[in-house]
Design a protein around this motif. Structure first.
Motif, PDB file in Angstrom:
ATOM      1  N   ARG A  92       0.845  -1.196   0.000  1.00  0.00           N
ATOM      2  CA  ARG A  92       0.000   0.000   0.000  1.00  0.00           C
ATOM      3  C   ARG A  92       0.882   1.249   0.000  1.00  0.00           C
ATOM      4  O   ARG A  92       1.979   1.238   0.548  1.00  0.00           O
ATOM      5  N   PRO A  93       0.387   2.335  -0.600  1.00  0.00           N
ATOM      6  CA  PRO A  93       1.180   3.562  -0.603  1.00  0.00           C
ATOM      7  C   PRO A  93       1.450   4.031   0.831  1.00  0.00           C
ATOM      8  O   PRO A  93       0.554   4.020   1.671  1.00  0.00           O
ATOM      9  N   TRP A 143      -3.542   9.524   7.795  1.00  0.00           N
ATOM     10  CA  TRP A 143      -4.586   9.602   8.822  1.00  0.00           C
ATOM     11  C   TRP A 143      -4.028   9.271  10.196  1.00  0.00           C
ATOM     12  O   TRP A 143      -4.517   9.756  11.215  1.00  0.00           O
ATOM     13  N   ARG A 144      -2.988   8.433  10.235  1.00  0.00           N
ATOM     14  CA  ARG A 144      -2.386   8.125  11.541  1.00  0.00           C
ATOM     15  C   ARG A 144      -1.713   9.364  12.115  1.00  0.00           C
ATOM     16  O   ARG A 144      -1.785   9.622  13.310  1.00  0.00           O
ATOM     17  N   PRO A 186     -14.414   5.085  27.802  1.00  0.00           N
ATOM     18  CA  PRO A 186     -14.069   3.823  27.135  1.00  0.00           C
ATOM     19  C   PRO A 186     -12.587   3.485  27.318  1.00  0.00           C
ATOM     20  O   PRO A 186     -11.740   4.376  27.331  1.00  0.00           O
ATOM     21  N   SER A 187     -12.293   2.191  27.461  1.00  0.00           N
ATOM     22  CA  SER A 187     -10.900   1.778  27.625  1.00  0.00           C
ATOM     23  C   SER A 187     -10.194   1.653  26.284  1.00  0.00           C
ATOM     24  O   SER A 187      -8.980   1.654  26.220  1.00  0.00           O
ATOM     25  N   LEU A 188     -10.966   1.530  25.213  1.00  0.00           N
ATOM     26  CA  LEU A 188     -10.363   1.528  23.881  1.00  0.00           C
ATOM     27  C   LEU A 188     -10.577   2.894  23.254  1.00  0.00           C
ATOM     28  O   LEU A 188     -11.700   3.374  23.211  1.00  0.00           O
ATOM     29  N   ALA A 245     -10.860   3.750  20.270  1.00  0.00           N
ATOM     30  CA  ALA A 245     -11.033   3.348  18.872  1.00  0.00           C
ATOM     31  C   ALA A 245     -11.749   4.459  18.110  1.00  0.00           C
ATOM     32  O   ALA A 245     -12.961   4.441  17.941  1.00  0.00           O
ATOM     33  N   VAL A 246     -10.973   5.415  17.615  1.00  0.00           N
ATOM     34  CA  VAL A 246     -11.569   6.527  16.873  1.00  0.00           C
ATOM     35  C   VAL A 246     -11.848   6.081  15.445  1.00  0.00           C
ATOM     36  O   VAL A 246     -11.201   5.191  14.929  1.00  0.00           O
ATOM     37  N   ASN A 247     -12.817   6.686  14.833  1.00  0.00           N
ATOM     38  CA  ASN A 247     -12.993   6.468  13.396  1.00  0.00           C
ATOM     39  C   ASN A 247     -13.344   7.776  12.718  1.00  0.00           C
ATOM     40  O   ASN A 247     -13.624   8.790  13.379  1.00  0.00           O
ATOM     41  N   GLU A 248     -13.328   7.742  11.399  1.00  0.00           N
ATOM     42  CA  GLU A 248     -13.406   8.995  10.644  1.00  0.00           C
ATOM     43  C   GLU A 248     -14.779   9.662  10.730  1.00  0.00           C
ATOM     44  O   GLU A 248     -14.912  10.856  10.504  1.00  0.00           O
ATOM     45  N   VAL A 298      -5.045   1.075  22.342  1.00  0.00           N
ATOM     46  CA  VAL A 298      -5.338   0.672  20.982  1.00  0.00           C
ATOM     47  C   VAL A 298      -5.676   1.889  20.116  1.00  0.00           C
ATOM     48  O   VAL A 298      -6.660   1.911  19.382  1.00  0.00           O
ATOM     49  N   PRO A 357      -4.869   4.207  17.053  1.00  0.00           N
ATOM     50  CA  PRO A 357      -4.105   4.052  15.817  1.00  0.00           C
ATOM     51  C   PRO A 357      -3.279   5.292  15.472  1.00  0.00           C
ATOM     52  O   PRO A 357      -3.675   6.099  14.655  1.00  0.00           O
ATOM     53  N   GLN A 413       2.734   3.165  16.769  1.00  0.00           N
ATOM     54  CA  GLN A 413       2.490   1.746  16.548  1.00  0.00           C
ATOM     55  C   GLN A 413       2.922   1.343  15.133  1.00  0.00           C
ATOM     56  O   GLN A 413       3.536   0.299  14.930  1.00  0.00           O
ATOM     57  N   LEU A 414       2.619   2.216  14.181  1.00  0.00           N
ATOM     58  CA  LEU A 414       2.999   1.939  12.794  1.00  0.00           C
ATOM     59  C   LEU A 414       4.510   1.823  12.678  1.00  0.00           C
ATOM     60  O   LEU A 414       5.040   0.914  12.042  1.00  0.00           O
TER      61      LEU A 414
END
Lengths: 319, 534
Positions: free
Chosen positions: A88-89, A96-97, A166-168, A170-173, A265, A267, A271-272
């Motif tokens: 992947r590019p 986004w990270r 929340p303990s995670l 976990a964001v999203n767009e 967790v 992103p 981590q990357l």
């Protein structure tokens, strides 16, 4: 202002050279690591044939200089290439990270910087009292614990016992700003605990330093209240070291929070980078490494500029 | 030895109904052999699930270890849990191995073999559509399998399918495999998680779109973060794919997974932390799921490298390990002792008359003295990876009681498989279950095996494995496999200290049938097999 533009210009030139050197160091570093992306991705499944086939496909059989040259050429044209591991590019993976990392860093700064400065001022104001010691002990204790420990304690209290947050993370767009802040509040709190002590102690020390000056004594003799002296007379003149510490901590918040990312967790870039190093995925490591370098260079530059602006002596002098 | 799976795996590749034994019988038998640990109370709720029928709908969230930012959905590169489970939501095999260990039809409707088991005809299911609308036919199957073959293939399944000489189509709905030598277990190989079927011509970035025939269509895929899938309304299986949508979250940190399950942010997690499992069991609304299909750890000695080329040294080191202690302390009882060979007691070819090797310091001393190496210090290469350090430490102590000095050489976790495993004379490894005895032997013990982790060269063993592969008489085959197990146990370079259970957890809303122990997460098929209870 002339010397300021000169400074910025000089520093930018130096930065480009620094980045170039850093990219070579990263490249050599990854080359020196045992194994390569083919072995790392195939892992336990690797056999000599599959590894060879993989290497050939990724052109890893070419000499290192040639590969570095190809990469550099790409970057000069604004193309960071593709991930070796999944094709992947790199820009898609990082973009986004980086946004997530910056969001968390900014949110934490928005909490931690005012908090640390206020606490620093209060500590200077109540110097050597029980209150001063309490602030110092508590913030220094936070900085002494490992980050993941603070994170787990906060999760235990706020997610498991109270069930407020929340303990995670976990964001999203699709999230609105409010939900997003709510989701990353726990990691932001954890990081606040980690960075506050440093900034608070620096503010306190800088103010106390200035408090010994003659003009503060003058202000006291004029009968100005102590709190007013600290906030309006002492603090502006102790800004320079504080700005430097704030910049360093902000840089840390962007480049050094991988453990907090793992625990929650989240992103982000850390981590990357860790995953990519483990898989010897050079283009991703290079790109993340360069972004981190740019962050350090930029924040230091901004800190220097702000220090100069905040200090009339520096503003006038030639560099 | 505590689970129902063990008894069902016993029937692995068994089509003979009379061979089936019940779980109760199996546990009784296992106890009589002294193999059984305590029966876990966690089993009782898990088997009670089966009573509740599947419900449709809901958004299933999984918190999984085994995801990396470098993951790919290229079937050649699939290697770990998050990609595995995502892959099985999106795609199907030709053959499925069910929870009883039987090969059952999936995209292949039926199959038959020539008498020498070297030519196999597979009839494909008709009218199955890929997510992009294309109808699946023999071209796609041939493309999907060939993707793992040939010189340029980088597939993890390459070693497994190099026995295929040729694949031909016989019309649109038929595929013929010609094997280099007969293999009675060939359909089991087609259940390998790499060999899922994709549209012919898939290449480059198209792999990451996840087009398949599976019960779910890929909605979002961010390696190392998550994948989201939505139910495929066209799915050809009516009794599968119950969730409306599912989300696999990559959560590397065990505590984070545990917290996420406890706070309801996920419905399911894999790899429960055994060190704290007694506390976790107390949590309300949590079910622990425990299955064992033959996942085992090894300590591998290179049999061509001194001093491990001396069988007395190998035997001394085998007698010096306390298996019971490892099961008790390292696995907290979630597993069973091993007997220095890879066949699990649940496998139907398991030789149950081979005596269990016990911890015996005196025998260890005897063999070491016989080898003339009483003062030797053995370097054991270990790592934080997979808990190897804990095993090494316990081993070092039990060996010390036999007067054997073991020096632990700590290797970095990073790059362990490429630099240490298969390279160092004495090191740790682990193996997922293989669905057949043949695969278990030929993957790691045959002289020519790529992953022959002990470099064992035993002519008799190689002959037996080859002969048994095409042997259709079960009794003869069983005798051959018995001898294989004996050879590996007594002459091999592998210590198999224990078989480790897969320990996973879900909240009480989740229902499922009997869980397969072939791989983690119901053989990676958790998304299409499980459901929400009403």
């Amino acid at each position: 202002m002339e010397n300021l533009t000169q400074l910025i210009f000089k520093r930018c030139l130096a930065s480009v050279a620094t980045l170039f050197v850093i990219s070579i160091i990263i490249f050599i570093g990854v080359e020196l690591l045992p194994g390569d992306v083919a072995q790392a991705v195939l892992g336990q499944q690797a056999t000599p044939e599959t590894v060879d086939a993989f290497r050939k496909e990724l052109k890893l059989d070419l000499p290192p200089m040639v590969r570095y040259g190809a990469w550099l050429k790409g970057v000069a044209h604004g193309d960071f290439g593709n991930s070796l591991a999944n094709g992947r590019p790199v820009a898609d993976q990082i973009g986004w990270r980086l946004g997530n990392t910056l969001f968390l860093a900014l949110l934490t700064s928005a909490i931690a910087v005012p908090l640390a400065i206020c606490l620093g001022m209060l500590a200077a104001f109540y110097r050597n009292t029980l209150f001063d010691r309490c602030i110092s002990i508590s913030t220094l204790s936070f900085i002494s614990f490992p980050e993941f420990f603070i994170a787990y304690i906060l999760i235990l209290v706020f997610s498991i016992q109270l069930n407020w947050l929340p303990s995670l993370a976990a964001v999203n767009e699709n999230m609105g700003l409010g939900t997003r802040i709510y989701t990353v509040l726990l990691p932001a709190m954890t990081l606040t605990c980690v960075v506050t002590a440093h900034m608070m102690r620096q503010t306190r020390a800088a103010i106390i330093n200035v408090l010994a000056s003659a003009y503060i004594e003058m202000a006291q003799i004029k009968g100005i209240k102590r709190l007013r002296i600290i906030v309006l007379h002492a603090f502006p003149n102790s800004l320079s070291p504080v700005i430097n510490v704030v910049a360093l901590n902000m840089a840390y918040l962007i480049v050094g929070v991988v453990i907090v990312e793992v625990v929650f967790v989240y992103p982000g870039l850390g981590q990357l980078l860790v995953d990519s190093v483990a898989k010897r995925d050079l283009p991703v490591v290079q790109a993340s490494g360069l972004i981190f370098s740019v962050v350090y260079i930029l924040l230091n530059l901004i800190a220097d500029i702000l220090s100069m602006l905040s200090n009339p002596k520096l503003r006038q002098s030639r560099i | 030895m505590t689970d129902q799976k063990a008894s069902e795996i016993r029937n692995l590749d068994g089509h003979d109904e009379s061979k089936k034994i019940t779980r109760r019988q199996f546990i009784a038998g296992a106890s009589a052999l002294g193999l059984s640990a305590a029966l876990s109370p966690a089993l009782v709720p898990s088997s009670a699930f089966a009573a509740q029928g599947p419900q449709k709908g809901g958004h299933f969230k999984m918190g999984m270890a085994g995801g990396h930012t470098t993951d790919s959905l290229d079937t050649a590169l699939i290697a770990d849990q998050v990609a595995d489970c995502t892959n099985y939501a999106l795609r199907n095999n030709l053959v499925e191995v069910d929870h009883k260990g039987n090969a059952v039809p999936e995209l292949a409707e039926s199959w038959d073999a020539s008498k020498d088991a070297a030519t196999w005809h597979f009839n494909l299911r008709k009218g199955v559509e890929f997510h992009n609308g294309k109808t699946m036919d023999s071209e796609d199957v041939i493309f999907s399998i060939r993707h793992h073959m040939g010189k340029d293939s980088k597939s993890g399944a390459k070693g497994l399918i190099n026995q295929i000489e040729d694949i031909k189509k016989d019309g649109k709905d038929k595929v013929v495999f010609t094997l280099k030598t007969g293999n009675a277990d060939f359909p089991y190989i087609l259940n390998d998680y790499h060999l899922t079927i994709v549209p012919a011509g898939t290449q480059g970035e198209q792999w990451e779109k996840g087009i398949g025939t599976g019960g779910y269509i890929l909605e979002a895929w961010e390696p190392g973060v998550k994948s989201i899938v939505r139910r495929n309304p066209n799915y050809y299986k009516s009794d599968r794919a119950h969730f409306e949508s599912a989300e696999v979250l990559s959560i590397a940190d065990t505590n984070a997974r545990t917290n996420a399950l406890r706070t309801g942010q996920v419905d399911y997690m894999n790899r429960v932390e055994l060190k704290t499992i007694h506390l976790f069991q107390r949590a309300k609304n949590i079910n622990i799921i425990q299955v064992n299909g033959g996942y085992h750890y090894t300590l591998a000695m290179l049999t061509d490298t001194p001093p491990y080329d001396n069988n007395d040294v190998r035997l001394a080191l085998k007698y010096a390990i306390d298996r019971e202690e490892l099961v008790k302390k390292f696995l907290r009882g979630y597993g069973s002792v091993g007997n220095d060979q890879p066949i699990h007691p649940g496998n139907r070819f398991y030789a149950n008359d081979l005596p269990q090797r016990q911890y015996d310091p005196d025998k260890a001393k005897f063999h070491l003295k016989k080898a003339g190496l009483s003062q030797h210090t053995f370097d054991l290469h270990t790592s934080e990876h997979g808990g190897f350090m804990d095993i090494s430490t316990l081993y070092q102590q039990s060996a010390a009681k036999a007067g054997i000095k073991i020096n632990m050489v700590k290797e970095p976790e990073d790059g362990y498989w490429s630099n240490v495993w298969l390279n160092k004379a004495f090191c740790h490894g682990y193996w997922g279950a293989r669905p057949t005895a043949d695969m278990a032997f030929s993957v790691a013990y045959s002289g020519k095996a790529k992953w022959n982790e002990t470099r064992l060269q035993n002519k008799r063993l190689d002959e037996l494995v080859l002969a048994a592969r095409s042997e259709l008489d079960d009794a003869k085959r069983k005798e051959m496999y018995r001898e294989c197990q004996m050879i590996i146990r007594d002459e091999g370079g592998t210590i198999v200290p224990f078989f480790k259970d897969y320990v996973e957890a879900s909240n009480e809303k989740i229902g499922h049938g009997t869980v397969s122990g072939l791989w983690e997460s119901d053989a990676h098929r958790v998304i299409e097999r499980w459901w929400f209870k009403s």
